[in-house]
Design a protein around this motif. Structure first.
Motif, PDB file in Angstrom:
ATOM      1  N   VAL A  26      -7.780   9.190   8.431  1.00 36.39           N
ATOM      2  CA  VAL A  26      -6.765   9.154   7.378  1.00 36.39           C
ATOM      3  C   VAL A  26      -6.149   7.763   7.366  1.00 36.39           C
ATOM      4  CG1 VAL A  26      -4.431   9.922   6.742  1.00 36.39           C
ATOM      5  CG2 VAL A  26      -6.208  11.602   7.245  1.00 36.39           C
ATOM      6  N   ILE A  27      -6.016   7.197   6.186  1.00 36.77           N
ATOM      7  CA  ILE A  27      -5.368   5.894   6.019  1.00 36.77           C
ATOM      8  C   ILE A  27      -4.122   6.102   5.184  1.00 36.77           C
ATOM      9  CG2 ILE A  27      -5.613   3.527   5.192  1.00 36.77           C
ATOM     10  CD1 ILE A  27      -8.642   3.875   5.373  1.00 36.77           C
ATOM     11  N   THR A  28      -3.006   5.534   5.621  1.00 31.08           N
ATOM     12  CA  THR A  28      -1.773   5.668   4.850  1.00 31.08           C
ATOM     13  C   THR A  28      -1.022   4.349   4.819  1.00 31.08           C
ATOM     14  OG1 THR A  28       0.175   7.090   4.517  1.00 31.08           O
ATOM     15  CG2 THR A  28      -0.282   6.403   6.787  1.00 31.08           C
ATOM     16  N   ALA A  29      -0.049   4.268   3.914  1.00 31.09           N
ATOM     17  CA  ALA A  29       0.789   3.079   3.761  1.00 31.09           C
ATOM     18  C   ALA A  29       2.190   3.538   3.353  1.00 31.09           C
ATOM     19  CB  ALA A  29       0.200   2.129   2.710  1.00 31.09           C
ATOM     20  N   HIS A  30       3.079   2.598   3.161  1.00 32.55           N
ATOM     21  CA  HIS A  30       4.490   2.922   2.911  1.00 32.55           C
ATOM     22  C   HIS A  30       4.719   3.609   1.569  1.00 32.55           C
ATOM     23  CE1 HIS A  30       4.725  -0.466   0.091  1.00 32.55           C
ATOM     24  NE2 HIS A  30       4.076  -1.185   0.994  1.00 32.55           N
ATOM     25  N   ARG A  31       5.875   4.284   1.444  1.00 36.40           N
ATOM     26  CA  ARG A  31       6.260   4.915   0.186  1.00 36.40           C
ATOM     27  C   ARG A  31       6.367   3.842  -0.898  1.00 36.40           C
ATOM     28  NH1 ARG A  31      10.618   3.823  -2.136  1.00 36.40           N
ATOM     29  NH2 ARG A  31      10.443   5.647  -3.498  1.00 36.40           N
ATOM     30  N   GLY A  32       6.211   4.252  -2.147  1.00 34.01           N
ATOM     31  CA  GLY A  32       6.255   3.284  -3.235  1.00 34.01           C
ATOM     32  C   GLY A  32       5.213   2.204  -3.054  1.00 34.01           C
ATOM     33  N   PRO A  33       3.947   2.569  -2.899  1.00 34.42           N
ATOM     34  CA  PRO A  33       2.920   1.569  -2.570  1.00 34.42           C
ATOM     35  C   PRO A  33       2.788   0.480  -3.627  1.00 34.42           C
ATOM     36  CG  PRO A  33       1.906   3.629  -3.286  1.00 34.42           C
ATOM     37  CD  PRO A  33       3.367   3.907  -3.106  1.00 34.42           C
TER      38      PRO A  33
END
Length: 346
Positions: A26-33
């Motif tokens: 799984v890859i994720t990033a900050h809110r409001g990308p």
């Protein structure tokens, strides 16, 4: 000029071992990308899929409309969307590796953070923000001097031997992130190696001019009128026009048929005034009772220090953000106190 290695030989071996053992990622990033968050997650996903991994990109909230053209964007799951939350949660539960890109602490995921915290999967962090939380990942690549996380993703793929097989789609995602996180290479981009990387990306057949148009020349009439209204009616100057504040209310967003991303870049506009050093944007959130704050500065004015001290935030030296509780009127007073406190630096 060669692309400098991101990792030492020992670090590279450890990193390769982590990747080798992973099957479901799984890859994720900050809110409001933003462009860097979207570009880096999609590019890294492409690379890992070439290695035969099962990859799911899960982001806390949706990206702006002007980034939906990015290759692979349609596959992204958004945890904030009711119809995607179950699949996003299941992907995290099934993961044996979670990649944290373009953020330095789990609280940047907001409501999605507890889902990541409950997972027993290994975590790696690839980021260019200052002061990473070293407790939230087993392997951390943190380079605050880098222009963007996309730059780090490129250098990592290059060092891992993946450049030859890099696709045009991957290259486009990386270029987009580097371009957007430097304001079209107008700041945080004096390292010559950045342009060596761009030269490499161009060999993959990307159309950098079209990427720029996709991001910057897709405005609606409503967005143009919204910008004009805020700059004409809401912008206030302070300290002999060396600082500014503008506000955006929910009513104004409704009036101009605001969609996600319509305020992107607006906080940079006051910096075009001669002598301007600091620009602060205060926007009422449409979902929570908070005021979203963006801070931009030039030269040696520390936007991140101001954001940390007054807005419960942080970020880069010249580009930072934070949030304050409602009401907006109190947030304005706090912003004015911040300007007064940092007046000697303006």
């Amino acid at each position: 000029m060669e692309i400098s290695p991101l990792l030492s030989p020992a670090e590279l071996l450890k990193f390769m071992s982590i990747l080798k053992d992973a099957r479901n990622v799984v890859i994720t990033a900050h809110r409001g990308p933003d462009g860097d968050a979207m570009g880096s997650t999609l590019a890294w996903a492409d690379y890992l899929m070439q290695l035969g991994k099962r990859v799911t990109v899960v982001l806390p909230t949706p990206c702006p409309d002007f980034l939906r053209w990015l290759p692979g964007a349609k596959r992204v799951l958004y945890y904030s969307k009711d119809e995607m939350r179950s699949a996003a949660t299941q992907a995290v539960q099934n993961a044996d590796l979670i990649c944290l890109l373009d953020f330095n602490a789990l609280h940047r995921l907001q409501d999605f953070a507890p889902v990541i915290e409950r997972s027993k999967a290994k975590r790696i962090m690839i980021d260019h923000h200052e002061h990473p939380d070293t407790s939230c990942a087993q392997f951390i690549i943190s380079e605050p001097k880098a222009s963007s996380t996309c730059e780090l993703v490129f250098k990592l793929i290059y060092q891992l031997g993946g450049f030859e097989k890099m696709t045009r789609s991957t290259a486009a995602c990386i270029y987009c992130g580097m371009m957007t996180d430097t304001g079209g290479f107008s700041y945080a981009s004096n390292d010559p190696e950045i342009f060596i990387i761009i030269a490499h990306l161009l060999t993959k057949g990307i159309d950098k001019d079209k990427i720029n148009r996709n991001v910057n020349n897709t405005w609606s009439e409503n967005r143009l009128r919204f910008f004009s209204y805020i700059l004409t009616e809401k912008l206030k100057f302070y300290e002999d026009s060396r600082a500014s504040i503008f506000t955006i209310t929910r009513e104004e967003m409704s009036r101009f048929h605001y969609i996600r991303g319509d305020a992107e870049g607006l906080v940079n506009e006051p910096l075009k005034v001669k002598g301007m050093r600091l620009s602060i944007s205060l926007r009422e959130d449409t979902e929570k009772e908070v005021v979203r704050i963006s801070v931009r500065s030039v030269d040696d004015f520390p936007a991140n220090a101001l954001a940390a001290e007054f807005f419960n935030g942080g970020g880069h030296f010249n580009a930072a953000g934070g949030e304050l509780p409602f009401p907006l009127e109190e947030a304005i007073k706090t912003a004015e106190r911040a300007i007064a406190a940092y007046a000697d630096k303006l």
